[in-house]
Design a protein around this motif. Structure first.
Motif, PDB file in Angstrom:
ATOM      1  N   LYS A 297      39.897  36.773  47.742  1.00 10.93           N
ATOM      2  CA  LYS A 297      38.854  37.690  47.321  1.00 10.93           C
ATOM      3  C   LYS A 297      39.021  37.980  45.828  1.00 10.93           C
ATOM      4  CE  LYS A 297      38.279  40.314  51.622  1.00 10.93           C
ATOM      5  NZ  LYS A 297      38.467  39.454  52.641  1.00 10.93           N
ATOM      6  N   ALA A 298      37.938  38.431  45.211  1.00  5.84           N
ATOM      7  CA  ALA A 298      37.977  38.748  43.775  1.00  5.84           C
ATOM      8  C   ALA A 298      39.090  39.738  43.471  1.00  5.84           C
ATOM      9  CB  ALA A 298      36.626  39.304  43.327  1.00  5.84           C
ATOM     10  N   THR A 299      39.254  40.753  44.306  1.00  7.29           N
ATOM     11  CA  THR A 299      40.289  41.760  44.050  1.00  7.29           C
ATOM     12  C   THR A 299      41.684  41.148  44.061  1.00  7.29           C
ATOM     13  OG1 THR A 299      40.277  42.355  46.401  1.00  7.29           O
ATOM     14  CG2 THR A 299      38.955  43.726  44.907  1.00  7.29           C
ATOM     15  N   GLN A 300      41.892  40.148  44.914  1.00  9.55           N
ATOM     16  CA  GLN A 300      43.198  39.491  44.966  1.00  9.55           C
ATOM     17  C   GLN A 300      43.449  38.692  43.687  1.00  9.55           C
ATOM     18  OE1 GLN A 300      42.129  37.663  48.798  1.00  9.55           O
ATOM     19  NE2 GLN A 300      44.129  38.348  49.548  1.00  9.55           N
ATOM     20  N   VAL A 301      42.441  37.995  43.211  1.00 11.13           N
ATOM     21  CA  VAL A 301      42.594  37.215  41.981  1.00 11.13           C
ATOM     22  C   VAL A 301      42.835  38.149  40.801  1.00 11.13           C
ATOM     23  CG1 VAL A 301      41.494  35.588  40.395  1.00 11.13           C
ATOM     24  CG2 VAL A 301      41.164  35.326  42.862  1.00 11.13           C
ATOM     25  N   ILE A 302      42.048  39.217  40.718  1.00 10.83           N
ATOM     26  CA  ILE A 302      42.183  40.167  39.613  1.00 10.83           C
ATOM     27  C   ILE A 302      43.576  40.787  39.599  1.00 10.83           C
ATOM     28  CG2 ILE A 302      41.352  42.389  38.730  1.00 10.83           C
ATOM     29  CD1 ILE A 302      38.528  41.445  39.783  1.00 10.83           C
ATOM     30  N   THR A 303      44.082  41.142  40.761  1.00 13.68           N
ATOM     31  CA  THR A 303      45.441  41.687  40.862  1.00 13.68           C
ATOM     32  C   THR A 303      46.469  40.681  40.341  1.00 13.68           C
ATOM     33  OG1 THR A 303      44.827  43.103  42.716  1.00 13.68           O
ATOM     34  CG2 THR A 303      47.173  42.603  42.467  1.00 13.68           C
ATOM     35  N   SER A 304      46.297  39.412  40.670  1.00 13.27           N
ATOM     36  CA  SER A 304      47.214  38.365  40.198  1.00 13.27           C
ATOM     37  C   SER A 304      47.126  38.188  38.689  1.00 13.27           C
ATOM     38  CB  SER A 304      46.897  37.025  40.874  1.00 13.27           C
ATOM     39  OG  SER A 304      47.202  37.067  42.236  1.00 13.27           O
ATOM     40  N   VAL A 305      45.896  38.194  38.155  1.00 17.16           N
ATOM     41  CA  VAL A 305      45.709  38.034  36.713  1.00 17.16           C
ATOM     42  C   VAL A 305      46.430  39.161  35.975  1.00 17.16           C
ATOM     43  CG1 VAL A 305      44.019  38.099  34.827  1.00 17.16           C
ATOM     44  CG2 VAL A 305      43.526  36.785  36.902  1.00 17.16           C
ATOM     45  N   ILE A 306      46.226  40.372  36.423  1.00 12.83           N
ATOM     46  CA  ILE A 306      46.855  41.523  35.757  1.00 12.83           C
ATOM     47  C   ILE A 306      48.370  41.466  35.898  1.00 12.83           C
ATOM     48  CG2 ILE A 306      47.087  44.032  35.835  1.00 12.83           C
ATOM     49  CD1 ILE A 306      44.007  44.069  36.368  1.00 12.83           C
ATOM     50  N   ALA A 307      48.868  41.094  37.058  1.00 14.38           N
ATOM     51  CA  ALA A 307      50.316  40.981  37.251  1.00 14.38           C
ATOM     52  C   ALA A 307      50.908  39.910  36.331  1.00 14.38           C
ATOM     53  CB  ALA A 307      50.631  40.658  38.710  1.00 14.38           C
ATOM     54  N   ASP A 308      50.186  38.820  36.141  1.00 10.62           N
ATOM     55  CA  ASP A 308      50.668  37.748  35.263  1.00 10.62           C
ATOM     56  C   ASP A 308      50.678  38.187  33.803  1.00 10.62           C
ATOM     57  OD1 ASP A 308      51.029  36.047  37.378  1.00 10.62           O
ATOM     58  OD2 ASP A 308      49.209  34.883  37.015  1.00 10.62           O
ATOM     59  N   MET A 309      49.749  39.037  33.446  1.00 11.80           N
ATOM     60  CA  MET A 309      49.586  39.421  32.047  1.00 11.80           C
ATOM     61  C   MET A 309      50.430  40.635  31.671  1.00 11.80           C
ATOM     62  SD  MET A 309      45.923  39.805  30.224  1.00 11.80           S
ATOM     63  CE  MET A 309      45.367  40.445  31.749  1.00 11.80           C
ATOM     64  N   GLU A 310      50.403  41.649  32.468  1.00 14.97           N
ATOM     65  CA  GLU A 310      51.003  42.940  32.122  1.00 14.97           C
ATOM     66  C   GLU A 310      52.454  42.980  32.622  1.00 14.97           C
ATOM     67  OE1 GLU A 310      52.076  46.026  30.943  1.00 14.97           O
ATOM     68  OE2 GLU A 310      51.551  46.886  32.859  1.00 14.97           O
ATOM     69  N   LYS A 311      53.302  42.254  31.913  1.00 13.40           N
ATOM     70  CA  LYS A 311      54.682  42.027  32.357  1.00 13.40           C
ATOM     71  C   LYS A 311      55.591  43.244  32.233  1.00 13.40           C
ATOM     72  CE  LYS A 311      54.404  37.544  33.162  1.00 13.40           C
ATOM     73  NZ  LYS A 311      54.311  37.046  34.490  1.00 13.40           N
ATOM     74  N   ASP A 312      55.358  44.099  31.242  1.00  5.32           N
ATOM     75  CA  ASP A 312      56.306  45.190  31.003  1.00  5.32           C
ATOM     76  C   ASP A 312      56.021  46.438  31.833  1.00  5.32           C
ATOM     77  OD1 ASP A 312      54.132  46.281  29.671  1.00  5.32           O
ATOM     78  OD2 ASP A 312      55.020  46.112  27.679  1.00  5.32           O
TER      79      ASP A 312
ATOM     80  N   ARG B 200      43.856  51.217  22.678  1.00  9.92           N
ATOM     81  CA  ARG B 200      44.609  50.365  23.607  1.00  9.92           C
ATOM     82  C   ARG B 200      43.719  50.029  24.805  1.00  9.92           C
ATOM     83  NH1 ARG B 200      49.763  53.879  24.972  1.00  9.92           N
ATOM     84  NH2 ARG B 200      48.090  55.086  25.877  1.00  9.92           N
ATOM     85  N   VAL B 201      44.032  48.920  25.464  1.00 11.44           N
ATOM     86  CA  VAL B 201      43.331  48.548  26.685  1.00 11.44           C
ATOM     87  C   VAL B 201      44.267  48.821  27.855  1.00 11.44           C
ATOM     88  CG1 VAL B 201      42.262  46.674  27.991  1.00 11.44           C
ATOM     89  CG2 VAL B 201      41.965  46.786  25.513  1.00 11.44           C
ATOM     90  N   SER B 202      43.857  49.752  28.685  1.00 12.31           N
ATOM     91  CA  SER B 202      44.675  50.069  29.858  1.00 12.31           C
ATOM     92  C   SER B 202      44.437  49.015  30.940  1.00 12.31           C
ATOM     93  CB  SER B 202      44.302  51.450  30.404  1.00 12.31           C
ATOM     94  OG  SER B 202      43.004  51.420  30.957  1.00 12.31           O
ATOM     95  N   VAL B 203      45.344  48.965  31.891  1.00 12.13           N
ATOM     96  CA  VAL B 203      45.170  48.077  33.032  1.00 12.13           C
ATOM     97  C   VAL B 203      43.853  48.406  33.733  1.00 12.13           C
ATOM     98  CG1 VAL B 203      46.054  47.534  35.340  1.00 12.13           C
ATOM     99  CG2 VAL B 203      47.600  47.530  33.378  1.00 12.13           C
ATOM    100  N   ALA B 204      43.545  49.685  33.852  1.00 14.07           N
ATOM    101  CA  ALA B 204      42.299  50.096  34.512  1.00 14.07           C
ATOM    102  C   ALA B 204      41.079  49.581  33.754  1.00 14.07           C
ATOM    103  CB  ALA B 204      42.242  51.614  34.643  1.00 14.07           C
TER     104      ALA B 204
END
Length: 155
Positions: free
Chosen positions: A37-52, A132-136
Motif C-alpha cells: 500500500k502507499a502508506t507502506q511505501v511511504i513509511t519505507s522511504v522515510i525510514a531509508d531517508m531519515e536515519k538519525d 526545516r522539513v519535518s517527517v510529517a
C-alpha cells in the motif's frame, strides 16, 4: 489544517502545466508489484531517508538517498531512467508510477535530479516556515502524490 492548505497550494503551483517543451506522461495511479500500500511505501522511504531519528528530513539525507545512492553512472545527477530503476528495485512501485514521482522530485524540470532539486523541494515542503522539513511535512507531500493524482511538471 493551515499547513495542509499551504501544502495543497504548493502542489497546485508545482503541478501546473508548464509548457516548456517537456512532455511527461506517466501514470499517477499507484501500482506496486508486491501489493504494498502507499502508506507502506511511504513509511519505507522515510525510514531509508531519515536515519538519525530527529524527525527532520535534512537536505543531506535527501541527497544521500535520492541523488548519491541513485546515481549509478556517477555523473553527479540522477536521470529519470536511473531513478525509475532504483525506485522500482527498492520500493517495487511500477516503472510508470516511479516516473511520475521523478517528475515531481525534479523541481526545475531539467530531466535530472541534482542538489538544486533537493534545495527547491525543501523550500516547497517547509509548510510551517521554520526552515526545516519535518517527517510529517515530507510524509504529507508523499501521501498527496500517492493518493491524489497531481499532474507533473510539463504535462
Amino acid at each position: 489544517m493551515i499547513a495542509f492548505l499551504v501544502l495543497i497550494g504548493i502542489v497546485a503551483v508545482y503541478g501546473q502545466d508548464l509548457t516548456d517543451g517537456h512532455h511527461h506522461h506517466h501514470s499517477c495511479i499507484h501500482n506496486n508489484q508486491q501489493q504494498l500500500k502507499a502508506t507502506q511505501v511511504i513509511t519505507s522511504v522515510i525510514a531509508d531517508m531519515e536515519k538519525d531519528g530527529d524527525g527532520i528530513v535534512e537536505q543531506t539525507e535527501v541527497k544521500t538517498e535520492f541523488v548519491t545512492k541513485y546515481d549509478k553512472d556517477m555523473s553527479g545527477d540522477v536521470s529519470e531512467d536511473e531513478f525509475v530503476k532504483q525506485w522500482h528495485q527498492r520500493y517495487h512501485d511500477e516503472h510508470d508510477f516511479a516516473g511520475y514521482l521523478f517528475h515531481h522530485f525534479d523541481a526545475n524540470d531539467d530531466l535530472k535530479l541534482t542538489d538544486s532539486d533537493v534545495v527547491a523541494l525543501e523550500k516547497g515542503l517547509d509548510t510551517d516556515g521554520d526552515g526545516r522539513v519535518s517527517v510529517a511535512e515530507f510524509q504529507t507531500y508523499l501521501t498527496n502524490l500517492y493518493t491524489n493524482c497531481v499532474p507533473s511538471h510539463g504535462n
